[in-house]
Design a protein around this motif. Structure first.
Motif, PDB file in Angstrom:
ATOM      1  N   GLU A  11       0.897  -0.931   0.019  1.00 48.49           N
ATOM      2  CA  GLU A  11      -0.038  -0.048  -0.050  1.00 48.49           C
ATOM      3  C   GLU A  11       0.936   1.222  -0.001  1.00 48.49           C
ATOM      4  O   GLU A  11       0.652   2.315  -0.612  1.00 48.49           O
ATOM      5  CB  GLU A  11      -0.894   0.029   1.148  1.00 48.49           C
ATOM      6  N   ASP A  12       1.943   1.270   0.955  1.00 49.01           N
ATOM      7  CA  ASP A  12       2.826   2.288   0.798  1.00 49.01           C
ATOM      8  C   ASP A  12       3.505   2.572  -0.403  1.00 49.01           C
ATOM      9  O   ASP A  12       3.755   3.692  -0.822  1.00 49.01           O
ATOM     10  CB  ASP A  12       4.145   2.086   1.825  1.00 49.01           C
ATOM     11  N   GLN A  13       3.948   1.539  -1.212  1.00 47.96           N
ATOM     12  CA  GLN A  13       4.654   1.320  -2.589  1.00 47.96           C
ATOM     13  C   GLN A  13       3.679   2.004  -3.420  1.00 47.96           C
ATOM     14  O   GLN A  13       4.394   2.913  -4.205  1.00 47.96           O
ATOM     15  CB  GLN A  13       4.966  -0.023  -3.040  1.00 47.96           C
ATOM     16  N   LEU A  14       2.362   1.950  -3.711  1.00 46.44           N
ATOM     17  CA  LEU A  14       1.794   2.483  -4.709  1.00 46.44           C
ATOM     18  C   LEU A  14       1.330   4.191  -4.441  1.00 46.44           C
ATOM     19  O   LEU A  14       1.402   4.602  -5.368  1.00 46.44           O
ATOM     20  CB  LEU A  14       0.269   1.679  -4.780  1.00 46.44           C
ATOM     21  N   ALA A  15       1.186   4.321  -3.068  1.00 48.20           N
ATOM     22  CA  ALA A  15       0.880   5.678  -2.779  1.00 48.20           C
ATOM     23  C   ALA A  15       2.033   6.627  -3.040  1.00 48.20           C
ATOM     24  O   ALA A  15       2.120   7.447  -3.675  1.00 48.20           O
ATOM     25  CB  ALA A  15       0.434   5.847  -1.226  1.00 48.20           C
ATOM     26  N   GLU A  16       3.217   5.952  -2.690  1.00 49.78           N
ATOM     27  CA  GLU A  16       4.560   6.702  -2.616  1.00 49.78           C
ATOM     28  C   GLU A  16       4.892   6.950  -4.204  1.00 49.78           C
ATOM     29  O   GLU A  16       5.501   7.897  -4.605  1.00 49.78           O
ATOM     30  CB  GLU A  16       5.831   5.965  -2.001  1.00 49.78           C
ATOM     31  N   GLN A  17       4.640   6.042  -4.856  1.00 54.85           N
ATOM     32  CA  GLN A  17       4.939   6.124  -6.446  1.00 54.85           C
ATOM     33  C   GLN A  17       4.158   7.216  -6.999  1.00 54.85           C
ATOM     34  O   GLN A  17       4.739   8.073  -7.911  1.00 54.85           O
ATOM     35  CB  GLN A  17       4.990   4.708  -6.873  1.00 54.85           C
ATOM     36  N   ALA A  18       3.144   7.120  -6.574  1.00 59.40           N
ATOM     37  CA  ALA A  18       2.116   8.022  -7.437  1.00 59.40           C
ATOM     38  C   ALA A  18       2.152   9.493  -7.012  1.00 59.40           C
ATOM     39  O   ALA A  18       2.208  10.296  -7.826  1.00 59.40           O
ATOM     40  CB  ALA A  18       0.499   7.489  -7.031  1.00 59.40           C
ATOM     41  N   ILE A  19       2.497   9.678  -5.661  1.00 61.19           N
ATOM     42  CA  ILE A  19       2.847  10.985  -5.191  1.00 61.19           C
ATOM     43  C   ILE A  19       4.098  11.494  -5.594  1.00 61.19           C
ATOM     44  O   ILE A  19       4.173  12.461  -6.209  1.00 61.19           O
ATOM     45  CB  ILE A  19       2.817  10.907  -3.642  1.00 61.19           C
ATOM     46  N   ALA A  20       5.396  10.765  -5.857  1.00 62.03           N
ATOM     47  CA  ALA A  20       6.485  10.987  -6.430  1.00 62.03           C
ATOM     48  C   ALA A  20       6.351  11.540  -7.805  1.00 62.03           C
ATOM     49  O   ALA A  20       6.915  12.481  -8.164  1.00 62.03           O
ATOM     50  CB  ALA A  20       7.347   9.978  -6.330  1.00 62.03           C
ATOM     51  N   ALA A  21       5.315  10.694  -8.564  1.00 61.10           N
ATOM     52  CA  ALA A  21       5.361  11.140  -9.969  1.00 61.10           C
ATOM     53  C   ALA A  21       4.528  12.293 -10.076  1.00 61.10           C
ATOM     54  O   ALA A  21       4.896  13.293 -11.144  1.00 61.10           O
ATOM     55  CB  ALA A  21       4.545   9.986 -10.826  1.00 61.10           C
ATOM     56  N   HIS A  22       3.405  12.393  -9.154  1.00 63.02           N
ATOM     57  CA  HIS A  22       2.860  13.824  -9.254  1.00 63.02           C
ATOM     58  C   HIS A  22       3.633  15.127  -8.885  1.00 63.02           C
ATOM     59  O   HIS A  22       3.554  16.034  -9.657  1.00 63.02           O
ATOM     60  CB  HIS A  22       1.760  13.759  -8.224  1.00 63.02           C
ATOM     61  N   VAL A  23       4.735  15.114  -7.968  1.00 60.82           N
ATOM     62  CA  VAL A  23       5.395  15.821  -7.709  1.00 60.82           C
ATOM     63  C   VAL A  23       6.157  16.343  -8.679  1.00 60.82           C
ATOM     64  O   VAL A  23       6.420  17.726  -8.899  1.00 60.82           O
ATOM     65  CB  VAL A  23       6.361  15.642  -6.353  1.00 60.82           C
TER      66      VAL A  23
END
Length: 263
Positions: free
Chosen positions: A118-130
């Motif tokens: 769950e952390d992995q998906l959220a972190e990847q998505a946020i990093a890409a968005h930033v």
């Protein structure tokens, strides 16, 4: 002048200042005669500058000892230490530069959850968005004007029947999309913008074996992700909207994505 066959590897060498000086003239001539590679070089340059600009305040900070130990396999991946802005910079840098370590880094740091997927998906998505939501000229690879191609291309690349959600009812119009690495897999990122310039993104990837949903933020003043994990796929909606508003948008987007995946 040195004459030889050049490749994408030489583009990276040139951008890193590692291309031999006696090959530079031939390399420049090769770029001029290969528009596709010249465009790729320009995109790599823009991505590098965007990354440097976004994280100028943290790139020179020393890597925390605990994270160095994790990467080197000298410490457990799960640690109960609050995340800082350095973590988000690291996640974004890894996502953009290598992709291969994205899933590994994203599991670092405890969220009080049993499974780090769950952390992995959220972190990847946020990093890409930033990285990409702040871009003006290079935010997407395929613009909204070519929506049909965007859907087909991303569906084929990530292995899912991806339908681009229509979020106009929530005040957001499609900007376009791009393909991104997601650990050992690939992800589709769709970017949207409202009439005030506020942007949100959808991050969709295949290969998930988990089943979960939730809301997660890497930093108190940063964007947050509303995410779902189901058998065969994972998706997250990311933005800096108030949580209630983001949840409404995410519910709309998820319903359309789910209908597309099931068709």
């Amino acid at each position: 002048m040195i004459r030889r066959d050049f490749s994408e590897r030489d583009i990276h060498m040139a951008l890193d200042g590692e291309l031999p000086s006696d090959e530079r003239a031939a390399y420049d001539a090769w770029l001029d005669s290969n528009p596709e590679m010249k465009a790729r070089s320009a995109r790599f340059t823009a991505d590098r500058e965007a990354l440097r600009s976004a994280f100028a305040g943290v790139l020179d900070e020393a890597v925390p000892v605990r994270l160095r130990k994790v990467v080197l396999g000298e410490a457990p991946v799960k640690v109960s230490v609050p995340r800082s802005r350095w973590w988000l910079a690291a996640a974004a840098a890894v996502l953009l530069a290598t992709g291969g370590f994205g899933g590994y880094f994203a599991g670092i740091g405890g969220l009080g959850q049993e499974d780090p997927a769950e952390d992995q998906l959220a972190e990847q998505a946020i990093a890409a968005h930033v990285i990409y939501a702040a871009e003006k000229r290079h935010a997407v690879e395929v613009p909204a004007s070519d929506k049909d191609h965007l859907q087909t291309w991303l569906s084929n690349r990530i292995g899912l029947n991806l339908v681009v959600p229509d979020l106009s009812a929530n005040g957001f119009q499609l900007v376009g999309g791009r393909l991104l690495p997601a650990g050992e897999s690939k992800a589709a990122m769709l970017l949207y913008e409202d009439d005030k310039g506020e942007r949100i993104s959808l991050f969709v990837t295949a290969e998930s074996t988990e089943n979960a949903k939730g809301t997660y933020a890497s930093a108190q003043d940063g964007p947050q992700a509303v995410y779902w994990l189901d058998k065969g796929y994972g998706c997250a909606v990311v933005g800096s909207l108030p949580r209630e508003q983001l949840a409404v948008v995410a519910k709309n987007a998820y319903g359309q994505l789910l209908a597309g995946l099931a068709s």
